[in-house]
Design an enzyme around this catalytic site. Structure first.
Site, PDB file in Angstrom:
ATOM      1  N   HIS A  55       7.373  -8.313   1.734  1.00  9.43           N
ATOM      2  CA  HIS A  55       6.350  -9.348   1.619  1.00  9.43           C
ATOM      3  C   HIS A  55       5.486  -9.067   0.395  1.00  9.43           C
ATOM      4  O   HIS A  55       4.871  -8.010   0.296  1.00  9.43           O
ATOM      5  CB  HIS A  55       5.478  -9.382   2.877  1.00  9.43           C
ATOM      6  CG  HIS A  55       6.143 -10.061   4.036  1.00  9.43           C
ATOM      7  ND1 HIS A  55       5.442 -10.537   5.124  1.00  9.43           N
ATOM      8  CD2 HIS A  55       7.438 -10.358   4.277  1.00  9.43           C
ATOM      9  CE1 HIS A  55       6.280 -11.090   5.989  1.00  9.43           C
ATOM     10  NE2 HIS A  55       7.502 -10.982   5.492  1.00  9.43           N
ATOM     11  N   LYS A  72      -2.539  -0.491   9.763  1.00 10.68           N
ATOM     12  CA  LYS A  72      -2.665   0.855   9.199  1.00 10.68           C
ATOM     13  C   LYS A  72      -2.178   1.978  10.112  1.00 10.68           C
ATOM     14  O   LYS A  72      -2.052   3.119   9.667  1.00 10.68           O
ATOM     15  CB  LYS A  72      -4.142   1.128   8.845  1.00 10.68           C
ATOM     16  CG  LYS A  72      -4.667   0.258   7.722  1.00 10.68           C
ATOM     17  CD  LYS A  72      -3.863   0.457   6.463  1.00 10.68           C
ATOM     18  CE  LYS A  72      -4.142  -0.581   5.420  1.00 10.68           C
ATOM     19  NZ  LYS A  72      -3.090  -0.671   4.401  1.00 10.68           N
ATOM     20  N   TYR A 118      -2.770 -14.814   8.603  1.00  9.45           N
ATOM     21  CA  TYR A 118      -3.947 -14.385   9.355  1.00  9.45           C
ATOM     22  C   TYR A 118      -4.873 -15.596   9.446  1.00  9.45           C
ATOM     23  O   TYR A 118      -5.336 -16.096   8.419  1.00  9.45           O
ATOM     24  CB  TYR A 118      -4.665 -13.244   8.645  1.00  9.45           C
ATOM     25  CG  TYR A 118      -3.951 -11.915   8.690  1.00  9.45           C
ATOM     26  CD1 TYR A 118      -4.322 -10.949   9.627  1.00  9.45           C
ATOM     27  CD2 TYR A 118      -2.919 -11.609   7.802  1.00  9.45           C
ATOM     28  CE1 TYR A 118      -3.684  -9.722   9.669  1.00  9.45           C
ATOM     29  CE2 TYR A 118      -2.276 -10.382   7.841  1.00  9.45           C
ATOM     30  CZ  TYR A 118      -2.664  -9.442   8.775  1.00  9.45           C
ATOM     31  OH  TYR A 118      -2.030  -8.218   8.826  1.00  9.45           O
ATOM     32  N   TYR A 127      -4.434  -3.353   1.559  1.00  7.29           N
ATOM     33  CA  TYR A 127      -3.331  -3.777   2.421  1.00  7.29           C
ATOM     34  C   TYR A 127      -2.016  -3.107   2.028  1.00  7.29           C
ATOM     35  O   TYR A 127      -1.261  -2.649   2.892  1.00  7.29           O
ATOM     36  CB  TYR A 127      -3.185  -5.298   2.358  1.00  7.29           C
ATOM     37  CG  TYR A 127      -2.450  -5.869   3.551  1.00  7.29           C
ATOM     38  CD1 TYR A 127      -3.144  -6.277   4.682  1.00  7.29           C
ATOM     39  CD2 TYR A 127      -1.070  -5.989   3.547  1.00  7.29           C
ATOM     40  CE1 TYR A 127      -2.485  -6.790   5.791  1.00  7.29           C
ATOM     41  CE2 TYR A 127      -0.398  -6.504   4.650  1.00  7.29           C
ATOM     42  CZ  TYR A 127      -1.108  -6.901   5.768  1.00  7.29           C
ATOM     43  OH  TYR A 127      -0.441  -7.396   6.862  1.00  7.29           O
ATOM     44  N   PRO A 173      -5.109  -3.208  15.105  1.00  6.78           N
ATOM     45  CA  PRO A 173      -3.905  -3.589  14.361  1.00  6.78           C
ATOM     46  C   PRO A 173      -4.134  -4.576  13.227  1.00  6.78           C
ATOM     47  O   PRO A 173      -3.210  -4.824  12.444  1.00  6.78           O
ATOM     48  CB  PRO A 173      -3.014  -4.205  15.449  1.00  6.78           C
ATOM     49  CG  PRO A 173      -3.971  -4.690  16.491  1.00  6.78           C
ATOM     50  CD  PRO A 173      -5.099  -3.708  16.491  1.00  6.78           C
TER      51      PRO A 173
END
Length: 396
Positions: free
Chosen positions: A72, A298, A202, A386, A294
């Site tokens: 991704h 991480k 998200y 991220y 979550p």
């Protein structure tokens, strides 16, 4: 029996540590209370940072990940009915993440350890650790109900999670715990349907958080915010899909691809860190030392980062007879852990609806998402965290 490093727990941390040490010529024995079938069948999502991906390839366990994982190069933040994309490579100099489930990582590591003659003892019971403040610590256990056995080791790695025996074995007063419990949980589902999106979504809505992910070309994984004590039986398939449609709605009529739901779970959310992460010859790694919500993806990555630091410190001990890296293990690992905790807390706070939140607070969250996605500096900060922060000089 004797070994150089006794490792408690055959999760990602314990298996990764054992394999890295093997490549350095250092012996280890791994103890696991569950069966091989159980640890390989426990379904858990996985978003691997660039550093985790690189390490897996470096140690020879990344071939299947590269074939079957999903690279991704960005993620979508959805709010106020619109999508804004964070472009990872463009903002981080080419870095990305890999969506590859944690149990698949475990399968690869178990196969690699057994193929190279690694010693993994499954289904052990009555595990206990002893003489931690000496140079000859030991681990006792029973295998398949047999007699009590003892492993004498130079070091013990406690990689046995939040409910393991390692952390409680450290004397009272040595450790200090830092914890935050969140007033919501996640309802996670697996369903038979093609991906609704090429990248993770998200989503913030006035009804709460939702996340769209993928597992395979014909299986989706999705999550939605719920009460932390909610029960699966409260969520019919119809209610779940109705809630996803409402929370994921966009101005242009986007809707998730729906299919047969074959797995439902509810998990609570918390942040936890213990300091220090070591006592005598016992070193904690992974969930035994810290837990993150979550939202920031991480958990597994921190476990890998821990054992990266610990393996280097143990290797230095055997190759050069030096203990300075071992002595600084907690200090070194915690620098990264607290940065990951900050990021996970920030993502969680920005995207979830808190009990008692009013319209003002929701508007502030929308404004923050608008700023994060509209400012290159803010987008870069999110992308850097991220895909995984670079390892600093203490870790290299």
């Amino acid at each position: 029996m004797k070994t150089q490093v006794a490792i408690i727990g055959a999760g990602p941390a314990g298996l990764m540590l054992s394999h890295i040490l093997h490549l350095q010529g250092i012996e280890s024995i791994v103890l696991e209370t569950r069966s091989r079938e159980a640890i390989e069948a426990t379904i858990r999502a996985g978003v691997l940072e660039q550093g985790t991906v690189d390490l897996m390839k470096e140690i020879g366990v990344g071939a299947r990940m590269e074939r079957e994982g999903f690279r991704h190069e960005g993620t979508i933040l959805r709010f106020d009915g619109i999508d804004r994309r964070i472009d990872f490579p463009e903002l981080t100099g080419g870095k990305a993440v890999m969506v590859y489930a944690q149990h698949e990582v475990i399968k690869d590591l178990v196969e690699a350890r057994l193929a190279s003659g690694g010693d993994i003892r499954f289904e052990v019971t009555d595990v206990s650790v002893h003489d931690l403040d000496t140079t000859s610590p030991s681990v006792r256990f029973r295998q398949q109900g047999g007699e009590l056995q003892t492993i004498e080791a130079d070091f013990i790695a406690g990689c046995d999670g939040t409910q393991g025996v390692s952390r409680p074995a450290i004397p009272k007063g040595v450790l200090k715990g830092f914890e935050r419990l969140y007033p919501f949980g996640w309802l996670g589902i697996l369903c038979k349907a093609p991906p609704s999106s090429d990248e993770l979504i998200y989503a913030l809505s006035d009804r709460g958080f939702a996340l769209v992910s993928t597992r395979s070309p014909d299986v989706q994984r999705l999550y939605l915010q719920c009460e932390p004590t909610d029960k699966i039986e409260n969520w019919s398939d119809d209610r779940i899909w109705s809630e996803f449609r409402a929370r994921l709605a966009t101005r242009d009529g986007w809707a998730p691809k729906e299919g047969q739901i074959f797995s439902k779970t509810v998990v609570g959310m918390r942040s936890f860190v213990t300091e220090p992460m070591q006592y005598g010859r016992l070193f904690l790694a992974g969930d035994a030392a810290h837990v993150v919500p979550p939202t920031g993806a991480k958990g597994l990555n921190l476990a890998v980062a821990d054992v990266r630091v610990l393996a280097r410190a143990i290797s230095q001990f055997y190759k050069a007879g030096q203990e300075d890296l071992l002595e600084r293990y907690s200090e070194t690992a915690l620098r990264r852990i607290w940065k990951a905790q900050r990021f996970s807390w920030w993502m969680t706070s920005m995207l979830h609806r808190f009990p008692g939140a009013d319209e003002f607070q929701h508007k502030v969250q929308v404004a923050e998402l608008d700023y994060v996605t509209g400012s290159r500096a803010a987008s870069t900060a999110l992308a850097e965290n991220y895909v995984g922060l670079p390892f600093d000089a203490l870790e290299d």
